[in-house]
Write an enzyme that holds these catalytic residues in place. Structure first.
Site, short mmCIF file in Angstrom:
data_model
loop_
_atom_site.label_atom_id
_atom_site.label_comp_id
_atom_site.label_asym_id
_atom_site.label_seq_id
_atom_site.Cartn_x
_atom_site.Cartn_y
_atom_site.Cartn_z
N ASP A 276 7.09 -1.54 -40.04
CA ASP A 276 6.50 -1.35 -41.00
C ASP A 276 7.19 -0.16 -41.82
O ASP A 276 8.37 0.35 -41.18
CB ASP A 276 5.06 -0.26 -40.50
N HIS B 11 11.25 -5.84 -48.13
CA HIS B 11 10.99 -6.99 -47.19
C HIS B 11 12.47 -7.50 -46.71
O HIS B 11 12.57 -7.79 -45.55
CB HIS B 11 10.25 -7.66 -47.79
N LEU C 37 15.17 -14.80 -24.70
CA LEU C 37 14.08 -14.04 -25.18
C LEU C 37 13.22 -14.94 -25.94
O LEU C 37 13.62 -15.93 -26.57
CB LEU C 37 14.70 -13.06 -26.40
N ARG D 211 6.06 1.40 -33.29
CA ARG D 211 5.71 1.40 -34.44
C ARG D 211 6.57 2.75 -35.52
O ARG D 211 6.51 3.81 -35.06
CB ARG D 211 4.20 1.95 -34.94
C1 IPE Z 1 0.81 -3.42 -40.47
O1 IPE Z 1 1.45 -2.71 -41.52
C2 IPE Z 1 1.13 -4.85 -40.77
C3 IPE Z 1 2.58 -5.36 -40.54
C4 IPE Z 1 3.60 -4.33 -40.49
C5 IPE Z 1 2.83 -6.61 -40.71
P1 IPE Z 1 0.55 -2.36 -42.95
O2 IPE Z 1 1.51 -1.59 -43.66
O3 IPE Z 1 -0.07 -3.44 -43.52
O4 IPE Z 1 -0.51 -1.38 -42.24
P2 IPE Z 1 -1.30 -0.29 -42.86
O5 IPE Z 1 -1.94 -0.71 -43.99
O6 IPE Z 1 -0.55 0.99 -43.32
O7 IPE Z 1 -2.40 0.26 -41.72
C1 IPE Z 2 5.64 -3.63 -43.51
O1 IPE Z 2 6.15 -2.92 -44.52
C2 IPE Z 2 5.75 -5.13 -43.91
C3 IPE Z 2 4.35 -5.70 -44.09
C4 IPE Z 2 3.48 -5.17 -43.82
C5 IPE Z 2 4.38 -7.11 -44.50
P1 IPE Z 2 5.05 -2.36 -45.64
O2 IPE Z 2 5.24 -3.29 -46.77
O3 IPE Z 2 3.78 -2.23 -45.21
O4 IPE Z 2 5.83 -0.92 -46.04
P2 IPE Z 2 5.02 0.36 -46.49
O5 IPE Z 2 4.10 0.63 -45.49
O6 IPE Z 2 4.37 0.15 -47.76
O7 IPE Z 2 6.13 1.38 -46.31
MG MG Z 3 3.00 -0.53 -44.25
#
Ligand code: IPE
Ligand code: IPE
Ligand code: MG
Length: 236
Positions: A21, A38, A131, A184
């Site tokens: 995340d 990403h 792995l 996380r």
């Molecule tokens: C969780 O992250 C999903 C992934 C990392 C793929 P999100 O960014 O979607 O989660 P929330 O919305 O902060 O809970």
């Molecule tokens: C995690 O990063 C990747 C996915 C959920 C696909 P985010 O896109 O949620 O990044 P933030 O949380 O908005 O910074």
């Molecule tokens: Mg996120």
């Protein structure tokens, strides 16, 4: 004394799960589009997967796209799917690394070419003994449990015969141990529907580092902390 574990010997988790995340915030901080975050996050994933393989971790499960992430703008969703495509096409190049690739989640709604690549990459890497990397795509813990219940009912198992093992064996993760350690980054303190059944006794580790900035040294910090944890599983 002969049997005593050396104090320097590290107790490594068998199965690490990571919620990748913070990609969007990483990009925003740099004035870049979320898609750039990403792209950077995908690079971090490859680095961390290789590192886990190197130090002898057996399972790494990464959250790449949740059942809730479809709510995002179509352009962002398309960008993430294209990164997945690139990764799947590129998997050939990692053949020498002895990494087994697996995908968990409801793969049905994914594009046909992605589904075909998944089948191919899973088959091509099936014999790897290092792995196992599980990539969670269109994954949601509640969705997974709901599907498990459907499958159990359809198979005609009697209510009195249902055990915790019955549920576990109908999840996407049926052929692997539960995660020992859930990491996380990005400063959020929640599971966001990740491995909610499997994480019942996992250890958790949170960090403010955004996923694209996450380095093997951060994983090492996490593993050092894990090493100090005392897992009791309800015992004494
Ligand atoms: C969780 O992250 C999903 C992934 C990392 C793929 P999100 O960014 O979607 O989660 P929330 O919305 O902060 O809970
Ligand atoms: C995690 O990063 C990747 C996915 C959920 C696909 P985010 O896109 O949620 O990044 P933030 O949380 O908005 O910074
Ligand atoms: Mg996120």
């Amino acid at each position: 004394m002969f049997f005593k574990k050396k104090v320097t010997e590290r107790n490594l988790p068998t199965h690490i799960a990571i919620i990748m995340d913070g990609n969007g915030r990483w990009a925003k901080k740099r004035g870049l589009p979320r898609s750039a975050g990403h792209v950077a996050g995908a690079k971090t994933f490859k680095t961390i997967a290789r590192y886990c393989n190197k130090i002898g971790i057996k399972y790494l499960t990464v959250y790449a796209f949740s059942t809730e992430n479809w709510k995002r703008p179509q352009k962002e969703v398309d960008g993430i799917m294209n990164l997945l495509r690139d990764y799947l096409k590129d998997a050939e190049n990692f053949k020498g690394e002895n990494i087994r690739l697996k995908f968990i989640g409801n793969l049905e709604p994914l594009a046909d070419d992605i589904k075909e690549l998944i089948v191919k990459d899973e088959a091509d890497s099936a014999d790897a003994t290092g792995l196992t990397v599980n990539i969670a795509i269109n994954y949601g813990g509640r969705d997974e449990i709901t599907n498990a219940v459907k499958k159990i009912v359809q198979s005609g198992i009697k209510a009195e015969d249902i055990t915790e093992d019955t549920i576990s064996s109908h999840l996407y993760t049926s052929d692997m141990p539960d995660p020992d350690f859930i990491i996380r980054p990005s400063g959020e303190y929640r599971l966001s529907n990740y491995l909610i059944w499997q994480s019942a006794y996992a250890e958790y580790w949170f960090s403010d580092v955004l996923w694209p900035d996450f380095l093997p040294k951060h994983l090492e910090q996490a593993l050092d902390d894990y090493n100090k944890r005392n897992r009791r599983f309800g015992g004494v």
